[in-house]
Design a protein around this motif. Structure first.
Motif, PDB file in Angstrom:
ATOM      1  N   VAL A   1       0.830  -1.211   0.000  1.00  0.00           N
ATOM      2  CA  VAL A   1       0.000   0.000   0.000  1.00  0.00           C
ATOM      3  C   VAL A   1       0.861   1.257   0.000  1.00  0.00           C
ATOM      4  CG1 VAL A   1      -1.636   1.348   1.375  1.00  0.00           C
ATOM      5  CG2 VAL A   1      -1.990  -1.108   1.080  1.00  0.00           C
ATOM      6  N   ASN A   2       1.980   1.222   0.701  1.00  0.00           N
ATOM      7  CA  ASN A   2       2.865   2.388   0.794  1.00  0.00           C
ATOM      8  C   ASN A   2       3.849   2.492  -0.365  1.00  0.00           C
ATOM      9  OD1 ASN A   2       1.756   3.293   3.243  1.00  0.00           O
ATOM     10  ND2 ASN A   2       3.031   1.871   4.404  1.00  0.00           N
ATOM     11  N   ASN A   3       3.888   1.498  -1.230  1.00  0.00           N
ATOM     12  CA  ASN A   3       4.777   1.521  -2.402  1.00  0.00           C
ATOM     13  C   ASN A   3       3.970   1.107  -3.624  1.00  0.00           C
ATOM     14  OD1 ASN A   3       7.791   1.785  -1.223  1.00  0.00           O
ATOM     15  ND2 ASN A   3       6.585   0.462   0.129  1.00  0.00           N
ATOM     16  N   ARG A   4       3.314   2.103  -4.207  1.00  0.00           N
ATOM     17  CA  ARG A   4       2.391   1.831  -5.300  1.00  0.00           C
ATOM     18  C   ARG A   4       3.138   1.620  -6.610  1.00  0.00           C
ATOM     19  NH1 ARG A   4      -2.925   0.687  -3.848  1.00  0.00           N
ATOM     20  NH2 ARG A   4      -3.464   1.903  -2.017  1.00  0.00           N
ATOM     21  N   PHE A   5       3.092   0.416  -7.102  1.00  0.00           N
ATOM     22  CA  PHE A   5       3.610   0.080  -8.418  1.00  0.00           C
ATOM     23  C   PHE A   5       2.576  -0.791  -9.120  1.00  0.00           C
ATOM     24  CE2 PHE A   5       7.407   0.693  -5.779  1.00  0.00           C
ATOM     25  CZ  PHE A   5       8.079   1.662  -6.512  1.00  0.00           C
ATOM     26  N   GLU A   6       2.818  -1.031 -10.406  1.00  0.00           N
ATOM     27  CA  GLU A   6       1.856  -1.826 -11.165  1.00  0.00           C
ATOM     28  C   GLU A   6       1.749  -3.246 -10.618  1.00  0.00           C
ATOM     29  OE1 GLU A   6      -1.111  -2.229 -13.846  1.00  0.00           O
ATOM     30  OE2 GLU A   6       0.055  -0.388 -13.517  1.00  0.00           O
ATOM     31  N   PHE A   7       2.888  -3.819 -10.252  1.00  0.00           N
ATOM     32  CA  PHE A   7       2.866  -5.208  -9.800  1.00  0.00           C
ATOM     33  C   PHE A   7       2.289  -5.368  -8.398  1.00  0.00           C
ATOM     34  CE2 PHE A   7       6.779  -3.785  -7.883  1.00  0.00           C
ATOM     35  CZ  PHE A   7       6.846  -4.488  -6.700  1.00  0.00           C
ATOM     36  N   THR A   8       2.285  -4.277  -7.593  1.00  0.00           N
ATOM     37  CA  THR A   8       1.787  -4.417  -6.224  1.00  0.00           C
ATOM     38  C   THR A   8       0.280  -4.665  -6.195  1.00  0.00           C
ATOM     39  OG1 THR A   8       1.590  -2.002  -6.041  1.00  0.00           O
ATOM     40  CG2 THR A   8       3.610  -3.033  -5.200  1.00  0.00           C
ATOM     41  N   ARG A   9      -0.452  -4.220  -7.212  1.00  0.00           N
ATOM     42  CA  ARG A   9      -1.885  -4.505  -7.268  1.00  0.00           C
ATOM     43  C   ARG A   9      -2.131  -6.002  -7.396  1.00  0.00           C
ATOM     44  NH1 ARG A   9      -4.583   0.146 -11.212  1.00  0.00           N
ATOM     45  NH2 ARG A   9      -4.049   1.951  -9.899  1.00  0.00           N
ATOM     46  N   ASP A  10      -1.342  -6.646  -8.274  1.00  0.00           N
ATOM     47  CA  ASP A  10      -1.467  -8.099  -8.405  1.00  0.00           C
ATOM     48  C   ASP A  10      -1.050  -8.794  -7.121  1.00  0.00           C
ATOM     49  OD1 ASP A  10      -2.312  -7.798 -11.019  1.00  0.00           O
ATOM     50  OD2 ASP A  10      -0.286  -7.978 -11.839  1.00  0.00           O
TER      51      ASP A  10
ATOM     52  N   LEU B   1      -2.483 -11.587  -2.000  1.00  0.00           N
ATOM     53  CA  LEU B   1      -2.499 -11.544  -0.537  1.00  0.00           C
ATOM     54  C   LEU B   1      -3.911 -11.740  -0.002  1.00  0.00           C
ATOM     55  CD1 LEU B   1       0.008  -8.688   0.412  1.00  0.00           C
ATOM     56  CD2 LEU B   1       0.145 -11.093   1.073  1.00  0.00           C
ATOM     57  N   GLU B   2      -4.898 -11.186  -0.711  1.00  0.00           N
ATOM     58  CA  GLU B   2      -6.288 -11.405  -0.303  1.00  0.00           C
ATOM     59  C   GLU B   2      -6.635 -12.882  -0.382  1.00  0.00           C
ATOM     60  OE1 GLU B   2      -8.317  -7.090  -1.490  1.00  0.00           O
ATOM     61  OE2 GLU B   2      -8.610  -8.830  -2.773  1.00  0.00           O
TER      62      GLU B   2
ATOM     63  N   GLY C   1     -15.062  -4.527   0.221  1.00  0.00           N
ATOM     64  CA  GLY C   1     -13.824  -3.833   0.537  1.00  0.00           C
ATOM     65  C   GLY C   1     -12.680  -4.781   0.847  1.00  0.00           C
ATOM     66  N   GLU C   2     -12.969  -5.882   1.517  1.00  0.00           N
ATOM     67  CA  GLU C   2     -11.932  -6.857   1.850  1.00  0.00           C
ATOM     68  C   GLU C   2     -11.416  -7.578   0.610  1.00  0.00           C
ATOM     69  OE1 GLU C   2     -12.894  -9.645   4.849  1.00  0.00           O
ATOM     70  OE2 GLU C   2     -13.198  -8.134   6.416  1.00  0.00           O
ATOM     71  N   ASN C   3     -12.196  -7.581  -0.461  1.00  0.00           N
ATOM     72  CA  ASN C   3     -11.811  -8.293  -1.682  1.00  0.00           C
ATOM     73  C   ASN C   3     -11.624  -7.354  -2.868  1.00  0.00           C
ATOM     74  OD1 ASN C   3     -12.271 -11.400  -0.988  1.00  0.00           O
ATOM     75  ND2 ASN C   3     -13.951 -10.256  -0.072  1.00  0.00           N
ATOM     76  N   LYS C   4     -11.378  -6.080  -2.593  1.00  0.00           N
ATOM     77  CA  LYS C   4     -11.371  -5.087  -3.665  1.00  0.00           C
ATOM     78  C   LYS C   4     -10.274  -5.330  -4.699  1.00  0.00           C
ATOM     79  CE  LYS C   4      -8.758  -1.783  -0.822  1.00  0.00           C
ATOM     80  NZ  LYS C   4      -8.771  -0.426  -0.223  1.00  0.00           N
ATOM     81  N   TYR C   5      -9.086  -5.761  -4.267  1.00  0.00           N
ATOM     82  CA  TYR C   5      -8.002  -5.981  -5.220  1.00  0.00           C
ATOM     83  C   TYR C   5      -8.269  -7.216  -6.077  1.00  0.00           C
ATOM     84  CZ  TYR C   5      -5.491  -2.477  -2.528  1.00  0.00           C
ATOM     85  OH  TYR C   5      -5.129  -1.311  -1.897  1.00  0.00           O
ATOM     86  N   LEU C   6      -8.827  -8.240  -5.470  1.00  0.00           N
ATOM     87  CA  LEU C   6      -9.186  -9.438  -6.222  1.00  0.00           C
ATOM     88  C   LEU C   6     -10.278  -9.133  -7.241  1.00  0.00           C
ATOM     89  CD1 LEU C   6      -8.793 -12.547  -6.448  1.00  0.00           C
ATOM     90  CD2 LEU C   6     -10.655 -12.779  -4.806  1.00  0.00           C
ATOM     91  N   LEU C   7     -11.273  -8.346  -6.836  1.00  0.00           N
ATOM     92  CA  LEU C   7     -12.349  -7.961  -7.748  1.00  0.00           C
ATOM     93  C   LEU C   7     -11.828  -7.079  -8.879  1.00  0.00           C
ATOM     94  CD1 LEU C   7     -15.069  -7.211  -5.048  1.00  0.00           C
ATOM     95  CD2 LEU C   7     -15.165  -9.043  -6.735  1.00  0.00           C
TER      96      LEU C   7
END
Length: 228
Positions: free
Chosen positions: A31-40, A45-46, A84-90
């Motif tokens: 969350v504190n180091n936003r890059f393209e790969f961190t979203r994946d 992690l979820e 909200g708990e699954n926002k990155y997966l969604l």
């Protein structure tokens, strides 16, 4: 044997609590180091967090009555919290989520229901098709408040539909999706039975119709009478 089983169960619970610390730390780093790969990475992690929660709830499912906290909660709040708990997966799956206005309140344990909603969302993502959509809505029906979650995914064949709550059963869709364990709906059924929540799944083996999951909460006539 009973003593060894109890010790093993306690070890599993302790291990899960311990492993949550590095999971949370990794999430904060992403969350504190936003890059393209961190979203994946956050989406994965979820998944890891969901699997650890599944193990914890399985270990505790025999004695859920020791961990009840029944209170009045809004259906809409529980649904939005699960999203909200699954926002990155969604987001990773390009899932469109629609949530109708839900002013209904029910008396239940929000933590346990949260787990059930997480499993429903996970299944909708896992068995999605192109342009996936997940729709949450609620209705009052015969003294019950029913929460519906409808997707446009793969659908479930009639032959599999009667067995989806069996422990370890994956069915035809499980053969298409390699990471299916057959534990999610089994645990949902087990928890719903203990919480007094009606759980039903309606589906057809069609990508246009998908699957609808319904959670039925019985209205408390005594409490409603006092409030009115």
């Amino acid at each position: 044997m009973q003593r060894e089983r109890k010790e093993y169960k306690e070890y599993i619970e302790q291990w899960i609590h311990e492993v949550k610390t590095p999971i949370t730390a990794i999430k904060l780093i992403c969350v504190n180091n936003r890059f393209e790969f961190t979203r994946d990475l956050l989406a994965e992690l979820e998944n890891v967090n969901r699997f650890t929660e599944q193990t914890l709830y399985y270990a505790r499912s025999e004695h859920t009555e020791k961990d009840y906290l029944i209170r009045e909660v809004r259906l809409g709040d529980m649904v939005h919290e699960a999203i909200g708990e699954n926002k990155y997966l969604l987001r990773q799956s390009n899932m469109t989520v629609l949530v109708d206005e839900m002013e209904y309140c029910v008396y239940t344990d929000s933590k346990w229901v949260q787990f059930i909603l997480n499993q429903i969302i996970s299944n909708a993502v896992k068995y999605r098709t192109e342009q996936p959509v997940l729709h949450f809505f609620a209705a009052e029906k015969k003294g019950q408040v029913v929460l519906y979650a409808e997707d446009n995914g793969m659908g479930i064949s009639k032959g599999d539909l009667c067995r989806i709550f069996e422990k370890g059963f994956t069915g035809q869709n499980g053969r298409r999706v390699s990471n299916s364990t057959g534990m999610g709906l089994y645990l949902c059924r087990r928890l719903c039975d203990k919480l007094g929540i009606g759980l039903a799944v309606d589906s057809e083996d069609s990508e246009e119709k998908g699957t609808m999951v319904s959670l039925s909460f019985y209205r408390n006539d005594f409490v409603d009478g006092v409030q009115n």
